[in-house]
Design an enzyme around this catalytic site. Structure first.
Site, PDB file in Angstrom:
ATOM      1  N   PRO A   2       0.841  -1.134  -0.108  1.00 27.96           N
ATOM      2  CA  PRO A   2      -0.058  -0.029   0.019  1.00 27.96           C
ATOM      3  C   PRO A   2       0.907   1.178   0.076  1.00 27.96           C
ATOM      4  CG  PRO A   2      -0.597  -1.625   1.755  1.00 27.96           C
ATOM      5  CD  PRO A   2       0.686  -2.063   1.285  1.00 27.96           C
ATOM      6  N   GLU A   3       0.836   2.169  -1.084  1.00 29.96           N
ATOM      7  CA  GLU A   3       1.292   3.565  -0.951  1.00 29.96           C
ATOM      8  C   GLU A   3       0.101   4.121  -0.882  1.00 29.96           C
ATOM      9  OE1 GLU A   3       4.703   4.608  -2.901  1.00 29.96           O
ATOM     10  OE2 GLU A   3       5.289   2.722  -3.421  1.00 29.96           O
ATOM     11  N   HIS A  91      -4.154 -14.931   7.827  1.00 32.85           N
ATOM     12  CA  HIS A  91      -3.838 -13.622   8.014  1.00 32.85           C
ATOM     13  C   HIS A  91      -4.941 -12.523   8.017  1.00 32.85           C
ATOM     14  CE1 HIS A  91      -0.147 -15.411   7.092  1.00 32.85           C
ATOM     15  NE2 HIS A  91      -0.400 -15.525   5.874  1.00 32.85           N
ATOM     16  N   ARG A 109       2.306  -9.970   6.378  1.00 33.43           N
ATOM     17  CA  ARG A 109       3.553  -9.808   6.935  1.00 33.43           C
ATOM     18  C   ARG A 109       3.567  -8.934   8.506  1.00 33.43           C
ATOM     19  NH1 ARG A 109       6.810  -8.512   1.595  1.00 33.43           N
ATOM     20  NH2 ARG A 109       6.080 -10.378   0.603  1.00 33.43           N
TER      21      ARG A 109
END
Length: 270
Positions: A2-3, A91, A109
DNA sequence: AAATTCTCCTGAAGGC
DNA sequence: TGCCTTCAGGAGAATT
């Protein structure tokens, strides 16, 4: 990864579903995030209403009755609106449940963050020292030039420094520098104000175009599968090592700057 | 103050 | 086919 455009798209995507809603339940399946999610978070949030969903840098802020919930998506995080009965997958760490729907945080992550704040969010240490928003009025070439004086750091690291300007991640840093014709390794203090004006405009346009593309895929926030289409944006140099430059045909070069991969055209960027 | 290095984590890609 | 190794990356923290 994600930017800023993805975070902005996420902000716009979830806001209509959660604004004005009351939290009925919070399920934390995995508390080991960048900062551990405190055990009392479900108790704190349950019963509170969401008044607004806003963004500062890459942080999402849910304004609640008694404070703000800060969410950061880190490297691999995503938020989805789901039917609250949808079984969690691997997740899927947190569900914030409303009446029939839930806001589900997935983050393989676990670089993301979930933080409850009872002070004004902009006074929090994480947000207090941030630079201007690249799409806001405080950001300009003149501003960048002023901050760059006597700085020896590579321009790519400079524009990725959130104390200078927020929201410019590794991908869009390479893209913006290509548009501006500036080599990513050049010292920030060795760039003219005129070139900074061009760079500020490049940063603004590359982020704005990505947000526009994300806006066409807002409906994806209701789906469970499939990544939203904001990866679809044409990237001119990022990841294109060895491929011809879209402007001049020279092969794109890859270098490592500050432990981050960087891509540029040796002919177009000086 | 500024610059640099380290760290968290796991999916994906590459090698054999 | 499958196992093992390597790499990427946001950004705060620690270090120089």
């Amino acid at each position: 990864m994600p930017e800023l455009p993805e975070v902005e798209t996420t902000c716009r995507g979830i806001a209509p579903f959660v604004t004005g809603k009351v939290i009925s339940e919070v399920i934390v399946r995995e508390h080991r995030m960048r900062q551990p999610i405190p055990p009392q978070l479900p108790r704190i949030l349950t019963g509170q209403s969401v008044y607004a969903v806003t963004r500062r840098a890459k942080y999402l802020l849910l304004q609640m009755d008694h404070g703000h919930l800060l969410l950061h998506l880190g490297m691999s995080g995503s938020l989805r609106i789901i039917d609250k009965e949808t079984p969690p997958q691997r997740h899927d760490h947190v569900d914030i449940v409303f009446d029939e729907i839930a806001l589900r945080l997935r983050d393989p992550r676990r670089f993301g963050m979930v933080l409850w704040m009872e002070i004004p969010p902009l006074q929090h240490p994480l947000l207090r020292k941030l630079g201007p928003e690249p799409l806001g009025d405080d950001f300009s070439g003149e501003y960048l030039y002023r901050k760059s004086i006597r700085r020896s750091v590579a321009i790519k690291q400079f524009i990725m420094n959130s104390h200078i300007v927020v929201g410019v991640g590794n991908i869009y840093a390479s893209e913006a520098l290509f548009r501006a014709g500036i080599r990513p390794t050049r010292a920030a203090g060795r760039i003219s104000e005129k070139r900074y004006v061009r760079l500020a405009e490049a940063i603004r346009s590359v982020l704005d175009e990505a947000i526009r593309q994300g806006g066409t895929t807002l409906r994806d926030f209701q789906q469970q599968d499939g990544r939203p289409g904001y990866f679809a944006q044409q990237l001119e140099v990022y990841g294109r090592q060895g491929e011809p430059c879209p402007a001049c045909g020279s092969p794109i070069k890859a270098v490592t700057i500050g432990q981050r991969s960087s891509f540029f055209c040796t002919k177009c960027q000086r």
